[in-house]
Design a protein around this motif. Structure first.
Motif, PDB file in Angstrom:
ATOM      1  N   ILE A   1      35.491  45.020 -16.577  1.00  0.00           N
ATOM      2  CA  ILE A   1      35.067  45.419 -17.920  1.00  0.00           C
ATOM      3  C   ILE A   1      35.300  44.318 -18.957  1.00  0.00           C
ATOM      4  O   ILE A   1      34.745  44.384 -20.059  1.00  0.00           O
ATOM      5  CB  ILE A   1      35.766  46.723 -18.386  1.00  0.00           C
ATOM      6  CG1 ILE A   1      37.269  46.513 -18.585  1.00  0.00           C
ATOM      7  CG2 ILE A   1      35.491  47.863 -17.422  1.00  0.00           C
ATOM      8  CD1 ILE A   1      37.964  47.695 -19.241  1.00  0.00           C
ATOM      9  N   ALA A  15      36.166  51.982 -20.604  1.00  0.00           N
ATOM     10  CA  ALA A  15      36.142  52.755 -19.372  1.00  0.00           C
ATOM     11  C   ALA A  15      37.077  53.943 -19.503  1.00  0.00           C
ATOM     12  O   ALA A  15      38.055  53.901 -20.252  1.00  0.00           O
ATOM     13  CB  ALA A  15      36.568  51.881 -18.200  1.00  0.00           C
ATOM     14  N   PRO A  52      32.105  53.956 -16.823  1.00  0.00           N
ATOM     15  CA  PRO A  52      31.894  53.261 -18.098  1.00  0.00           C
ATOM     16  C   PRO A  52      31.817  54.283 -19.232  1.00  0.00           C
ATOM     17  O   PRO A  52      31.273  55.370 -19.065  1.00  0.00           O
ATOM     18  CB  PRO A  52      30.538  52.563 -17.920  1.00  0.00           C
ATOM     19  CG  PRO A  52      30.234  52.650 -16.463  1.00  0.00           C
ATOM     20  CD  PRO A  52      30.947  53.850 -15.936  1.00  0.00           C
ATOM     21  N   ILE A  79      32.591  52.344 -12.133  1.00  0.00           N
ATOM     22  CA  ILE A  79      33.265  51.046 -12.095  1.00  0.00           C
ATOM     23  C   ILE A  79      34.176  50.943 -10.886  1.00  0.00           C
ATOM     24  O   ILE A  79      34.144  49.970 -10.144  1.00  0.00           O
ATOM     25  CB  ILE A  79      34.083  50.838 -13.386  1.00  0.00           C
ATOM     26  CG1 ILE A  79      33.155  50.800 -14.604  1.00  0.00           C
ATOM     27  CG2 ILE A  79      34.898  49.554 -13.304  1.00  0.00           C
ATOM     28  CD1 ILE A  79      33.901  50.836 -15.920  1.00  0.00           C
TER      29      ILE A  79
END
Length: 237
Positions: free
Chosen positions: A91, A138, A172, A195
């Motif tokens: 991220i 996230a 996400p 993710i």
């Protein structure tokens, strides 16, 4: 027949959430994240010049150190460090500060279940507090499979001991630090992706897909909570 939970929650119901940022004075960024009686502190230091071990002229490095509530770190803590590191690397925009290292220290304050997702949520909030360049935020959640076949969200420690399988899922967040439109991947909104996914125990494909569906639905509430908690800071950027 619905599964009975000790605290009276429905299978899809999360425990109360709490998030505070800027909780540590000497860190570049910090946050605490609480889900029920599980609480984690996260601190961010850096970016600082990369060491010989972490030198990379093209990318920054993320270092994660996990500190248990008591005692020394063991095999489980090292596994958590690796999962958290890979999640944060995915991220963060690592090309903006090449050849630097950002350290993320995770301190377990209390573990009453769903510890790893709680730590991921705390680390993400701490990175925002530090002003780290992120592709997107996230949110993490634990989905577990009961012996009866029911999928239960955000288990307590007592519930975890009775479950036959777990899925730790990181999605996400629709809230982003990038310009509008930056979350489209192949024309599909980024929040439809995933993710990180870590499973433990015996879980069928159908059970996993069911966990994925329930987890994604629940993270909408968590995303809204995270956005509300961090919005003043994001608005200042």
């Amino acid at each position: 027949m619905e599964i009975d939970r000790v605290d009276g929650r429905t299978p899809n119901q999360l425990r109360p959430l709490a998030c505070s940022r800027g909780v540590l004075n000497r860190a570049h960024g910090s946050a605490s994240w609480t889900q029920g009686d599980t609480k984690v502190l996260a601190a961010v230091y850096g970016p600082k010049a990369g060491t010989k071990k972490n030198e990379n002229p093209e990318k920054a490095c993320i270092e994660v150190i996990w500190k248990p509530k008591t005692g020394q770190s063991g095999k489980l803590e090292r596994e958590y460090e690796m999962i958290l590191k890979r999640t944060l690397q995915s991220i963060c925009i690592l090309t903006l500060n090449p050849n630097t290292t950002t350290s993320v220290i995770v301190q377990v304050v209390n573990d009453d279940g769903s510890l790893l997702p709680c730590a991921i949520n705390a680390a993400c909030a701490a990175l925002v507090d530090a002003g780290a360049p992120l592709k997107h935020l996230a949110v993490a959640i634990c989905c577990c499979l009961a012996e009866s076949g029911y999928v239960v969200l955000d288990p307590s420690k007592l519930e975890e001991q009775k479950m036959k399988a777990f899925a730790y899922l990181v999605f996400p967040n629709s809230l982003t630090t990038l310009p509008e439109g930056g979350l489209q991947v192949g024309g599909e909104p980024m929040e439809h992706g995933i993710i990180t996914s870590v499973t433990q125990g015996a879980m069928s494909v159908d059970d996993y897909l069911h966990s994925l569906e329930r987890g994604r639905a629940a993270t909408a509430k968590m995303s809204a909570f995270l956005q509300k908690s961090l919005q003043p800071l994001l608005s200042d950027d």
